[in-house]
Design a protein around this motif. Structure first.
Motif, PDB file in Angstrom:
ATOM      1  N   THR A  21      33.502  -6.982  -7.818  1.00 16.33           N
ATOM      2  CA  THR A  21      32.402  -6.089  -8.164  1.00 16.33           C
ATOM      3  C   THR A  21      32.209  -6.060  -9.668  1.00 16.33           C
ATOM      4  OG1 THR A  21      32.841  -4.736  -6.219  1.00 16.33           O
ATOM      5  CG2 THR A  21      31.512  -3.746  -7.961  1.00 16.33           C
ATOM      6  N   ALA A  22      30.954  -6.118 -10.069  1.00 17.48           N
ATOM      7  CA  ALA A  22      30.609  -6.075 -11.484  1.00 17.48           C
ATOM      8  C   ALA A  22      30.330  -4.638 -11.918  1.00 17.48           C
ATOM      9  CB  ALA A  22      29.386  -6.940 -11.758  1.00 17.48           C
ATOM     10  N   PHE A  23      30.785  -4.329 -13.115  1.00 15.82           N
ATOM     11  CA  PHE A  23      30.514  -3.022 -13.705  1.00 15.82           C
ATOM     12  C   PHE A  23      29.900  -3.260 -15.077  1.00 15.82           C
ATOM     13  CE2 PHE A  23      32.544  -0.199 -10.708  1.00 15.82           C
ATOM     14  CZ  PHE A  23      33.430  -1.029 -10.051  1.00 15.82           C
ATOM     15  N   GLY A  24      28.770  -2.621 -15.307  1.00 22.55           N
ATOM     16  CA  GLY A  24      28.130  -2.737 -16.607  1.00 22.55           C
ATOM     17  C   GLY A  24      27.076  -3.816 -16.692  1.00 22.55           C
ATOM     18  N   PHE A  25      26.936  -4.603 -15.644  1.00 19.31           N
ATOM     19  CA  PHE A  25      25.885  -5.611 -15.624  1.00 19.31           C
ATOM     20  C   PHE A  25      25.601  -6.003 -14.167  1.00 19.31           C
ATOM     21  CE2 PHE A  25      28.298  -9.578 -14.781  1.00 19.31           C
ATOM     22  CZ  PHE A  25      29.598  -9.127 -14.967  1.00 19.31           C
ATOM     23  N   THR A  26      24.477  -6.636 -13.964  1.00 21.89           N
ATOM     24  CA  THR A  26      24.134  -7.086 -12.618  1.00 21.89           C
ATOM     25  C   THR A  26      24.499  -8.555 -12.468  1.00 21.89           C
ATOM     26  OG1 THR A  26      21.882  -7.617 -13.307  1.00 21.89           O
ATOM     27  CG2 THR A  26      22.267  -5.414 -12.418  1.00 21.89           C
ATOM     28  N   LEU A  27      24.677  -8.989 -11.237  1.00 17.33           N
ATOM     29  CA  LEU A  27      25.149 -10.351 -10.984  1.00 17.33           C
ATOM     30  C   LEU A  27      24.033 -11.336 -10.675  1.00 17.33           C
ATOM     31  CD1 LEU A  27      28.305  -9.619  -8.798  1.00 17.33           C
ATOM     32  CD2 LEU A  27      28.252 -10.508 -11.142  1.00 17.33           C
ATOM     33  N   ASP A  28      22.812 -10.859 -10.530  1.00 17.33           N
ATOM     34  CA  ASP A  28      21.774 -11.731  -9.990  1.00 17.33           C
ATOM     35  C   ASP A  28      21.428 -12.904 -10.902  1.00 17.33           C
ATOM     36  OD1 ASP A  28      18.876  -9.772 -10.885  1.00 17.33           O
ATOM     37  OD2 ASP A  28      20.966  -9.443 -11.425  1.00 17.33           O
ATOM     38  N   ASN A  29      21.778 -12.853 -12.173  1.00 15.35           N
ATOM     39  CA  ASN A  29      21.519 -13.968 -13.075  1.00 15.35           C
ATOM     40  C   ASN A  29      22.773 -14.745 -13.446  1.00 15.35           C
ATOM     41  OD1 ASN A  29      18.683 -13.705 -13.364  1.00 15.35           O
ATOM     42  ND2 ASN A  29      18.998 -11.953 -14.701  1.00 15.35           N
ATOM     43  N   TYR A  30      23.760 -14.695 -12.543  1.00 15.97           N
ATOM     44  CA  TYR A  30      25.011 -15.387 -12.796  1.00 15.97           C
ATOM     45  C   TYR A  30      25.472 -16.162 -11.572  1.00 15.97           C
ATOM     46  CZ  TYR A  30      25.681 -12.389 -16.896  1.00 15.97           C
ATOM     47  OH  TYR A  30      25.539 -11.749 -18.097  1.00 15.97           O
ATOM     48  N   ALA A  31      26.035 -17.326 -11.810  1.00 16.70           N
ATOM     49  CA  ALA A  31      26.864 -17.937 -10.787  1.00 16.70           C
ATOM     50  C   ALA A  31      28.213 -17.220 -10.815  1.00 16.70           C
ATOM     51  CB  ALA A  31      27.059 -19.422 -11.067  1.00 16.70           C
ATOM     52  N   ILE A  32      28.843 -17.107  -9.674  1.00 12.58           N
ATOM     53  CA  ILE A  32      30.124 -16.405  -9.564  1.00 12.58           C
ATOM     54  C   ILE A  32      31.123 -17.365  -8.936  1.00 12.58           C
ATOM     55  CG2 ILE A  32      31.318 -14.388  -8.632  1.00 12.58           C
ATOM     56  CD1 ILE A  32      28.352 -13.349  -8.039  1.00 12.58           C
ATOM     57  N   ALA A  33      32.309 -17.401  -9.474  1.00 16.64           N
ATOM     58  CA  ALA A  33      33.322 -18.297  -8.930  1.00 16.64           C
ATOM     59  C   ALA A  33      34.620 -17.554  -8.667  1.00 16.64           C
ATOM     60  CB  ALA A  33      33.578 -19.456  -9.886  1.00 16.64           C
ATOM     61  N   TRP A  34      35.355 -18.068  -7.695  1.00 17.78           N
ATOM     62  CA  TRP A  34      36.700 -17.598  -7.418  1.00 17.78           C
ATOM     63  C   TRP A  34      37.697 -18.652  -7.851  1.00 17.78           C
ATOM     64  CZ3 TRP A  34      38.236 -12.846  -5.922  1.00 17.78           C
ATOM     65  CH2 TRP A  34      37.269 -11.971  -5.392  1.00 17.78           C
ATOM     66  N   PHE A  35      38.741 -18.178  -8.501  1.00 17.43           N
ATOM     67  CA  PHE A  35      39.843 -19.025  -8.949  1.00 17.43           C
ATOM     68  C   PHE A  35      41.139 -18.420  -8.416  1.00 17.43           C
ATOM     69  CE2 PHE A  35      37.736 -21.584 -12.301  1.00 17.43           C
ATOM     70  CZ  PHE A  35      36.535 -20.893 -12.402  1.00 17.43           C
ATOM     71  N   ARG A  36      42.184 -19.200  -8.420  1.00 17.84           N
ATOM     72  CA  ARG A  36      43.488 -18.628  -8.111  1.00 17.84           C
ATOM     73  C   ARG A  36      44.555 -19.301  -8.962  1.00 17.84           C
ATOM     74  NH1 ARG A  36      44.597 -21.059  -2.078  1.00 17.84           N
ATOM     75  NH2 ARG A  36      44.994 -23.229  -2.722  1.00 17.84           N
ATOM     76  N   GLN A  37      45.614 -18.544  -9.152  1.00 17.56           N
ATOM     77  CA  GLN A  37      46.759 -19.086  -9.883  1.00 17.56           C
ATOM     78  C   GLN A  37      47.996 -18.887  -9.039  1.00 17.56           C
ATOM     79  OE1 GLN A  37      47.208 -17.770 -13.936  1.00 17.56           O
ATOM     80  NE2 GLN A  37      48.386 -19.605 -14.395  1.00 17.56           N
ATOM     81  N   VAL A  38      48.589 -19.986  -8.695  1.00 17.23           N
ATOM     82  CA  VAL A  38      49.837 -19.986  -7.951  1.00 17.23           C
ATOM     83  C   VAL A  38      50.972 -20.046  -8.967  1.00 17.23           C
ATOM     84  CG1 VAL A  38      51.228 -21.252  -6.287  1.00 17.23           C
ATOM     85  CG2 VAL A  38      48.745 -21.111  -5.994  1.00 17.23           C
ATOM     86  N   SER A  39      52.063 -19.359  -8.670  1.00 14.54           N
ATOM     87  CA  SER A  39      53.190 -19.301  -9.582  1.00 14.54           C
ATOM     88  C   SER A  39      53.623 -20.696 -10.016  1.00 14.54           C
ATOM     89  CB  SER A  39      54.356 -18.576  -8.913  1.00 14.54           C
ATOM     90  OG  SER A  39      55.473 -18.518  -9.772  1.00 14.54           O
ATOM     91  N   GLY A  40      53.700 -20.880 -11.322  1.00 16.15           N
ATOM     92  CA  GLY A  40      54.161 -22.156 -11.852  1.00 16.15           C
ATOM     93  C   GLY A  40      53.096 -23.221 -11.989  1.00 16.15           C
ATOM     94  N   LYS A  41      51.862 -22.877 -11.611  1.00 15.63           N
ATOM     95  CA  LYS A  41      50.782 -23.851 -11.687  1.00 15.63           C
ATOM     96  C   LYS A  41      49.631 -23.300 -12.512  1.00 15.63           C
ATOM     97  CE  LYS A  41      51.766 -26.159  -7.307  1.00 15.63           C
ATOM     98  NZ  LYS A  41      51.200 -26.634  -6.015  1.00 15.63           N
ATOM     99  N   GLU A  42      48.764 -24.192 -12.920  1.00 10.44           N
ATOM    100  CA  GLU A  42      47.592 -23.767 -13.663  1.00 10.44           C
ATOM    101  C   GLU A  42      46.575 -23.122 -12.725  1.00 10.44           C
ATOM    102  OE1 GLU A  42      47.637 -27.131 -17.228  1.00 10.44           O
ATOM    103  OE2 GLU A  42      45.930 -26.956 -15.878  1.00 10.44           O
ATOM    104  N   ARG A  43      45.754 -22.288 -13.297  1.00  9.66           N
ATOM    105  CA  ARG A  43      44.695 -21.667 -12.511  1.00  9.66           C
ATOM    106  C   ARG A  43      43.717 -22.739 -12.035  1.00  9.66           C
ATOM    107  NH1 ARG A  43      42.648 -16.179 -14.866  1.00  9.66           N
ATOM    108  NH2 ARG A  43      42.258 -17.470 -16.702  1.00  9.66           N
ATOM    109  N   GLU A  44      43.327 -22.669 -10.766  1.00  9.22           N
ATOM    110  CA  GLU A  44      42.415 -23.661 -10.208  1.00  9.22           C
ATOM    111  C   GLU A  44      41.169 -22.988  -9.642  1.00  9.22           C
ATOM    112  OE1 GLU A  44      43.683 -25.747  -6.692  1.00  9.22           O
ATOM    113  OE2 GLU A  44      44.578 -23.950  -5.787  1.00  9.22           O
ATOM    114  N   GLY A  45      40.047 -23.687  -9.753  1.00  7.47           N
ATOM    115  CA  GLY A  45      38.826 -23.196  -9.159  1.00  7.47           C
ATOM    116  C   GLY A  45      38.843 -23.416  -7.659  1.00  7.47           C
TER     117      GLY A  45
END
Length: 124
Positions: A21-45
């Protein structure tokens, strides 16, 4: 500011839905992505959804198991995760680009504004 929620402990093979959820701005003019970081590894898209709803997959490891969606009226994006595996354990982040980034509407994105992350643990 972006705030993720919905993490927790889930059994292998189970499902979980994360929210961003966004606070302070709207999302309609943005692409949104999910990333994750597994222990010991770099964050991946994982997945990205453009401002017009086009979906981009960063990694095949979540293909056919995870889906991304958005509800601009609720200024929220979602990550639906099905058939979860132990290797999906990690901290999940949502991100958008900075407001002055001319590429903020389309995927993929590298991320300029990040949430604090939500922990997902897949274990029996």
């Amino acid at each position: 500011q972006l705030v993720e929620s919905g993490g927790g402990l889930v059994q292998p093979g189970g499902s979980q839905r994360l929210s961003c959820t966004a606070f302070g701005f709207t999302l309609d003019n943005y692409a949104i992505a999910w990333f994750r970081q597994v222990s010991g590894k770099e964050r991946e898209g994982l997945l990205c959804i453009s401002s017009s709803g086009v979906i981009y997959t960063y990694t095949n490891s979540v293909k056919d198991r995870f889906t991304i969606s958005r509800d601009d009226a609720k200024i929220t994006a979602y990550l639906q995760m099905n058939d979860l595996k132990a290797e999906d354990t990690g901290t999940y982040y949502c991100a958008v680009e900075e407001p002055d980034d001319k590429y903020r509407l389309n995927c993929p994105i590298a991320g300029g504004i990040w949430g604090q992350g939500t922990q997902v643990t897949v274990a029996s």
